[in-house]
Design an enzyme around this catalytic site. Structure first.
Site, mmCIF file in Angstrom:
data_model
loop_
_atom_site.group_PDB
_atom_site.id
_atom_site.type_symbol
_atom_site.label_atom_id
_atom_site.label_comp_id
_atom_site.label_asym_id
_atom_site.label_seq_id
_atom_site.Cartn_x
_atom_site.Cartn_y
_atom_site.Cartn_z
ATOM 1 N N GLU A 246 44.357 32.504 46.636
ATOM 2 C CA GLU A 246 45.491 32.270 45.727
ATOM 3 C C GLU A 246 46.695 31.618 46.413
ATOM 4 O OE1 GLU A 246 44.269 35.137 46.888
ATOM 5 O OE2 GLU A 246 45.790 36.691 47.152
ATOM 6 N N GLU B 62 42.427 33.738 40.620
ATOM 7 C CA GLU B 62 43.438 33.201 41.554
ATOM 8 C C GLU B 62 44.740 32.909 40.819
ATOM 9 O OE1 GLU B 62 42.483 33.924 44.319
ATOM 10 O OE2 GLU B 62 40.324 33.929 43.984
ATOM 11 N N ARG C 288 30.174 30.948 52.090
ATOM 12 C CA ARG C 288 30.950 31.956 51.364
ATOM 13 C C ARG C 288 30.431 33.347 51.734
ATOM 14 N NH1 ARG C 288 31.550 32.190 44.759
ATOM 15 N NH2 ARG C 288 32.863 34.048 44.696
ATOM 16 N N MET C 289 31.346 34.185 52.247
ATOM 17 C CA MET C 289 30.937 35.493 52.775
ATOM 18 C C MET C 289 30.249 36.377 51.753
ATOM 19 S SD MET C 289 33.502 37.111 55.472
ATOM 20 C CE MET C 289 35.011 36.518 54.773
ATOM 21 N N LYS C 290 30.700 36.261 50.489
ATOM 22 C CA LYS C 290 30.096 37.066 49.438
ATOM 23 C C LYS C 290 28.592 36.835 49.360
ATOM 24 C CE LYS C 290 30.574 37.905 44.495
ATOM 25 N NZ LYS C 290 31.106 37.374 43.230
HETATM 26 N N1 BES Z 1 42.758 36.936 48.048
HETATM 27 C C1 BES Z 1 41.368 36.979 47.796
HETATM 28 C C2 BES Z 1 40.548 36.479 48.938
HETATM 29 C C3 BES Z 1 40.795 37.206 50.248
HETATM 30 C C4 BES Z 1 40.878 38.584 50.288
HETATM 31 C C5 BES Z 1 40.928 36.504 51.408
HETATM 32 C C6 BES Z 1 41.124 39.234 51.495
HETATM 33 C C7 BES Z 1 41.163 37.150 52.610
HETATM 34 C C8 BES Z 1 41.266 38.529 52.643
HETATM 35 C C9 BES Z 1 40.990 36.204 46.538
HETATM 36 O O1 BES Z 1 41.932 36.301 45.519
HETATM 37 C C10 BES Z 1 39.742 36.816 45.981
HETATM 38 O O2 BES Z 1 39.781 37.974 45.681
HETATM 39 N N2 BES Z 1 38.681 36.044 45.829
HETATM 40 C C11 BES Z 1 37.455 36.507 45.225
HETATM 41 C C12 BES Z 1 37.401 36.047 43.796
HETATM 42 C C13 BES Z 1 36.789 36.992 42.810
HETATM 43 C C14 BES Z 1 37.273 38.405 42.895
HETATM 44 C C15 BES Z 1 36.911 36.462 41.409
HETATM 45 C C16 BES Z 1 36.308 35.934 46.037
HETATM 46 O O3 BES Z 1 36.563 35.186 46.986
HETATM 47 O O4 BES Z 1 35.161 36.232 45.766
HETATM 48 ZN ZN ZN Z 2 41.983 38.227 44.668
#
Ligand code: BES
Ligand code: ZN
Length: 584
Positions: A261, A286, A537-539
């Site tokens: 964001e 975001e 992407r870590m996810k």
């Molecule tokens: N702010 C986060 C990403 C983040 C969290 C980066 C902690 C570094 C440390 C971002 O807003 C987020 O939550 N992204 C998610 C999106 C999803 C929840 C819709 C993602 O990356 O999967």
């Molecule tokens: Zn977030």
């Protein structure tokens, strides 16, 4: 001395930085930023001033007249990095640190041309949340503090620099260009962000454009064309948008998150580009951070749920306004599954499963999970159900108005909620969400017709007729609900019928690959191999490397793939995968 944030050397008895003026030369050859930063303090004060740094090489610290100031750079600590202590003489309000960053700076990823879509130009970007800003700029790297800044980036003339700030001008000097930016609103340091590469813009609406490598621009613009409707829906829920512009930046595939964001310029993974807008909830998420997170900010990583739980709640409200309650219920159900699997994953660390965490000695990247997102969402949903929607909406607006441009703790949130919605916290047993592990038994659970239909099909192969109007979210839910013991021929039939190995939707694809690999369905391996070479992407990396390394058969493949592709992941993602492999 008072250290209020376990992840920063910042001492709350010392003066705070009010503004930063940052100048950096981007050197792709050595993968370093040659930089200097001028801090202007809120007030003059003599004595020590502690800044956070990580892997910075400090050249010197000087006052406004260029006279050297004494400083000590302490040895690096594992999570915090190195404390830079500057001795301020009486009356000093401004000083400059001249330094360069390390090629392995934890916030930065330096991509070579072959790692980009166009293949011709290098690319650089930053990812500072939670505590990586210190590897780019020496500063008070705690979200308790807000700064305004100006920035000037010197880059090769063929490239474009974008920042999460307002563009001022571009100057060209010989083979280089200098791009000037300004961030007039005070932001926590983790929101400092920039990228440099071959980038082109396309307008999406009066307040939004998308940036991408030219090769991806049209597709990105098409995917994100609904952003202006989203902005207006969000404003009608949460009040006026305070950041002027909401631009989007399509990142290279190695970007470690779905979205970040960064104010005025949200960073998005290119895996959102599916051709059918099915993953734009990430954009809604975001965007929602423009209120919850960027305007009202968690005081430290120990209160991260205040950023993410509120934002997931806001994201689903935007989704409900734009696509209806069935769609937001499906996302709620996906969230609940993600929460249950995160709780399972952290079962040996129950203290990390309450919303309010205690993280002294814990790296926020390692504590990261879906728990603050989805358990936070459930707490807010429970509060909404208890108070009724109109009263809860009113509460949200007062919360945002009270804490705008400030940071707060869970304890402050509790005090505020007790005052504004008397009795509600007790009624929903907020204590259990905030301070105890797991999910309280009375937690809200999403209901919808489509969910019931899916439940009835659990573990069965649907007919083409039954699945003909399933959205990707429904496919994902179906796949994530496949029982552990599903036989391999079910995967064979599913793939023959629905071509899941070829899915363009990365959420569906990863849900498919994870369950198929777990069941030992061999054809999933090849697709997993190519995917892990494309996306950082870590996810997705975590579950895929996790399921590979959990199997005897594939453990060495997981190691080999990481050896081959690890270099191409962002440093934060690399560290995350290393941890998984080391525990296997
Ligand atoms: N702010 C986060 C990403 C983040 C969290 C980066 C902690 C570094 C440390 C971002 O807003 C987020 O939550 N992204 C998610 C999106 C999803 C929840 C819709 C993602 O990356 O999967
Ligand atoms: Zn977030």
């Amino acid at each position: 001395m008072a250290r209020l944030d376990p992840h920063s050397y910042n001492d709350s008895t010392q003066p705070e930085t009010e503004t930063l003026d940052w100048r950096a030369r981007v050197d792709f050859k050595t993968q370093r930023l040659h930089a200097e930063v001028t801090h202007t303090l809120k007030e003059a004060s003599a004595g020590p001033l502690d800044l956070d740094t990580r892997d910075l090489e400090i050249r010197d610290v000087v006052d406004a007249a260029g006279r050297p100031l004494p400083y000590i750079l302490s040895p690096s600590e594992p999570i915090l990095g190195s404390r830079l202590r500057i001795e301020l003489p009486v009356g000093l309000r401004q000083f400059t640190v001249r330094y360069r960053t390390a090629p392995h700076a934890s916030a930065l990823q330096w991509l070579t041309p072959p790692q980009t879509a166009g293949g011709q130009h290098p690319f650089l970007y930053s990812q500072c949340q939670a505590i990586h800003a210190r590897s780019v700029v020496p500063l008070q790297d705690t979200p308790r503090i807000r700064i305004r800044y100006t920035a000037a980036l010197r880059i090769p003339k063929a490239l474009k620099a974008v920042m999460a700030a307002s563009f001022l001008r571009r100057e060209e000097h010989g083979v280089e260009a200098e791009e000037h930016y300004e961030m007039p609103q005070p932001v926590p340091p983790y929101l400092l962000a920039f990228a440099v590469g071959s980038l082109a813009p396309k307008e999406l609406g009066p307040r939004s454009r998308v940036w991408a490598e030219p090769e991806l621009l049209e597709e990105a613009a098409e995917e994100f064309s609904g952003v202006d409707d989203m902005l207006r829906a969000a404003e009608s829920l949460f009040g006026p948008y305070d950041w002027e512009r909401f631009d989007l930046l399509t990142m290279p595939p190695s970007f470690p998150y779905g979205g970040m964001e960064n104010p005025r310029l949200t960073f998005l993974t290119p895996t959102l580009i599916t051709g059918d807008k099915s993953l734009v909830n990430v954009v809604a998420h975001e965007l929602a951070h423009s209120w919850t997170g960027n305007l009202v900010t968690n005081a430290s990583a120990e209160h991260f749920w205040l950023n993410e739980g509120f934002t997931v709640f806001a994201e689903r409200r935007i989704l409900e306004a734009l696509a209806g309650p069935e769609v937001s219920a499906l996302h709620g159900a996906l969230g609940r599954r993600a929460l249950d699997s995160a709780l399972q994953h952290f079962r040996a660390h129950p203290q990390l499963t309450s919303l309010r965490t205690h993280l002294a000695g814990v790296d926020p990247d390692e504590a990261f999970s879906q728990i603050p997102y989805e358990k936070g969402y459930l707490l807010l949903r429970a509060m909404e159900d208890a108070a009724g929607r109109p009263a809860f909406d009113e509460f949200l607006r007062r919360y945002l108005a009270t804490y705008r441009f400030r940071a707060l703790t869970t304890e402050e949130f509790v005090a505020f909620a007790e005052k504004e919605l008397p009795g509600v916290l007790t009624k929903v047993d907020a204590e259990a969400y905030l301070h105890r592990p797991g999910v309280p038994p009375g937690a809200p659970s999403p209901r919808s017709l489509r969910l019931e239909t899916l439940d009835a099909l659990r573990g069965k192969v649907p007919t083409p007729e039954q699945a003909k109007d399933w959205t990707p979210a429904e496919w994902q839910l179906y796949l994530e609900s496949l029982p552990q013991q599903t036989p391999r021929d079910v995967f064979q039939q599913l793939d023959a019928r629905f071509g899941l190995t070829q899915s363009r939707n990365s959420e569906v694809l990863v849900a498919w690959l994870v369950s198929a690999l777990r069941a030992g369905w061999a054809p999933a391996v090849a697709r997993t191999e190519t995917f892990l070479g494309e996306v950082g992407r870590m996810k997705y990396l975590k579950p895929l490397y996790g399921v590979l390394s959990a199997s005897h058969e594939h453990r060495s493949l997981a190691r080999a793939l990481f050896k081959k592709h690890g270099e191409r992941y962002h440093p934060i993602a690399r560290q995350g995968v290393e941890l998984i492999l080391s525990r296997a």
